[in-house]
Design a protein around this motif. Structure first.
Motif, PDB file in Angstrom:
ATOM      1  N   GLY A 127       0.832  -0.795   0.687  1.00 42.46           N
ATOM      2  CA  GLY A 127       0.210  -0.135   0.038  1.00 42.46           C
ATOM      3  C   GLY A 127       0.415   1.034   0.175  1.00 42.46           C
ATOM      4  O   GLY A 127       0.334   2.209   0.245  1.00 42.46           O
ATOM      5  N   LYS A 128       1.691   1.281  -0.230  1.00 42.13           N
ATOM      6  CA  LYS A 128       2.828   2.130  -0.056  1.00 42.13           C
ATOM      7  C   LYS A 128       3.111   3.015  -0.958  1.00 42.13           C
ATOM      8  O   LYS A 128       2.760   4.157  -1.248  1.00 42.13           O
ATOM      9  CB  LYS A 128       4.557   2.311   0.977  1.00 42.13           C
ATOM     10  N   TYR A 153      -5.210   5.909   5.123  1.00 44.66           N
ATOM     11  CA  TYR A 153      -4.225   4.661   6.153  1.00 44.66           C
ATOM     12  C   TYR A 153      -4.676   5.361   7.128  1.00 44.66           C
ATOM     13  O   TYR A 153      -4.098   4.923   8.504  1.00 44.66           O
ATOM     14  CB  TYR A 153      -2.869   4.877   5.229  1.00 44.66           C
ATOM     15  N   ASP A 154      -4.058   7.289   6.961  1.00 49.90           N
ATOM     16  CA  ASP A 154      -3.475   7.868   8.717  1.00 49.90           C
ATOM     17  C   ASP A 154      -5.151   7.900   9.388  1.00 49.90           C
ATOM     18  O   ASP A 154      -4.914   7.224  10.188  1.00 49.90           O
ATOM     19  CB  ASP A 154      -3.942   9.494   7.642  1.00 49.90           C
ATOM     20  N   ALA A 164      -4.995  -4.821   8.045  1.00 51.36           N
ATOM     21  CA  ALA A 164      -3.914  -4.279   7.146  1.00 51.36           C
ATOM     22  C   ALA A 164      -4.842  -4.574   5.529  1.00 51.36           C
ATOM     23  O   ALA A 164      -5.005  -3.398   5.044  1.00 51.36           O
ATOM     24  CB  ALA A 164      -2.723  -5.053   7.077  1.00 51.36           C
ATOM     25  N   ILE A 165      -5.624  -5.307   4.902  1.00 49.38           N
ATOM     26  CA  ILE A 165      -6.081  -5.927   4.646  1.00 49.38           C
ATOM     27  C   ILE A 165      -7.380  -5.094   4.046  1.00 49.38           C
ATOM     28  O   ILE A 165      -7.180  -4.485   2.904  1.00 49.38           O
ATOM     29  CB  ILE A 165      -6.496  -7.439   4.177  1.00 49.38           C
ATOM     30  N   VAL A 166      -8.167  -4.971   5.159  1.00 46.81           N
ATOM     31  CA  VAL A 166      -9.271  -4.468   4.843  1.00 46.81           C
ATOM     32  C   VAL A 166      -8.712  -2.785   4.602  1.00 46.81           C
ATOM     33  O   VAL A 166      -9.180  -1.793   3.649  1.00 46.81           O
ATOM     34  CB  VAL A 166      -9.731  -3.923   6.155  1.00 46.81           C
ATOM     35  N   VAL A 167      -7.463  -1.998   4.934  1.00 43.20           N
ATOM     36  CA  VAL A 167      -7.406  -0.551   4.939  1.00 43.20           C
ATOM     37  C   VAL A 167      -7.251  -0.429   3.581  1.00 43.20           C
ATOM     38  O   VAL A 167      -7.051  -0.216   2.988  1.00 43.20           O
ATOM     39  CB  VAL A 167      -6.363  -0.246   6.014  1.00 43.20           C
ATOM     40  N   HIS A 168      -5.893  -1.852   3.286  1.00 41.55           N
ATOM     41  CA  HIS A 168      -5.064  -1.728   1.653  1.00 41.55           C
ATOM     42  C   HIS A 168      -6.206  -1.452   0.502  1.00 41.55           C
ATOM     43  O   HIS A 168      -6.432  -1.083  -0.414  1.00 41.55           O
ATOM     44  CB  HIS A 168      -4.494  -2.928   1.534  1.00 41.55           C
ATOM     45  N   SER A 169      -7.453  -2.027   0.455  1.00 42.20           N
ATOM     46  CA  SER A 169      -9.154  -2.299  -0.044  1.00 42.20           C
ATOM     47  C   SER A 169      -9.879  -1.176  -0.077  1.00 42.20           C
ATOM     48  O   SER A 169     -10.567  -1.138  -1.225  1.00 42.20           O
ATOM     49  CB  SER A 169      -9.535  -3.141   0.716  1.00 42.20           C
ATOM     50  N   LEU A 185      -9.492   1.038  -3.251  1.00 43.18           N
ATOM     51  CA  LEU A 185     -10.501   1.995  -3.956  1.00 43.18           C
ATOM     52  C   LEU A 185     -10.870   3.041  -4.049  1.00 43.18           C
ATOM     53  O   LEU A 185     -11.466   4.032  -5.489  1.00 43.18           O
ATOM     54  CB  LEU A 185     -12.025   1.529  -2.532  1.00 43.18           C
ATOM     55  N   ALA A 186     -10.246   3.831  -2.799  1.00 46.14           N
ATOM     56  CA  ALA A 186     -10.385   4.938  -3.087  1.00 46.14           C
ATOM     57  C   ALA A 186      -9.945   5.744  -4.386  1.00 46.14           C
ATOM     58  O   ALA A 186      -9.408   7.187  -5.295  1.00 46.14           O
ATOM     59  CB  ALA A 186      -9.955   5.947  -1.436  1.00 46.14           C
TER      60      ALA A 186
END
Length: 66
Positions: A2-3, A16-17, A48-53, A57-58
Motif C-alpha cells: 500500500g505504500k 491509511y492515516d 491491514a487487508i481491509v485498509v489496503h482494500s 478503492l479510494a
C-alpha cells in the motif's frame, strides 16, 4: 503493501492515516515496511487487508474522477 497508494493518492493517504490512528499498533509502518512476521499475524493482517482494500478503492475513485 500500500505504500505506493499512500504516496500517490490523497484519498488513500487519508484512509491509511485515519486507520493508523484508530488501531493500537503502527499499521502504516508494518504495512509498508514489515517485517513479514508482524504483517502475517492475524490481528495485524486483517485490518491491514481491509485498509489496503479501502485505499485501493479510494485511489480508483480518485483516478476515475480525474
Amino acid at each position: 503493501m500500500g505504500k505506493d497508494l499512500y504516496e500517490t493518492y490523497a484519498a488513500a493517504k487519508d484512509i491509511y492515516d485515519r486507520a493508523d490512528a484508530a488501531v493500537d499498533f503502527d499499521l502504516k509502518r508494518i504495512s509498508f515496511e514489515g517485517p513479514d512476521e508482524e504483517l502475517t499475524r492475524t490481528d495485524v493482517s486483517q485490518p491491514a487487508i481491509v485498509v489496503h482494500s479501502l485505499a485501493a478503492l479510494a485511489a480508483l475513485e480518485e483516478e476515475l474522477k480525474g
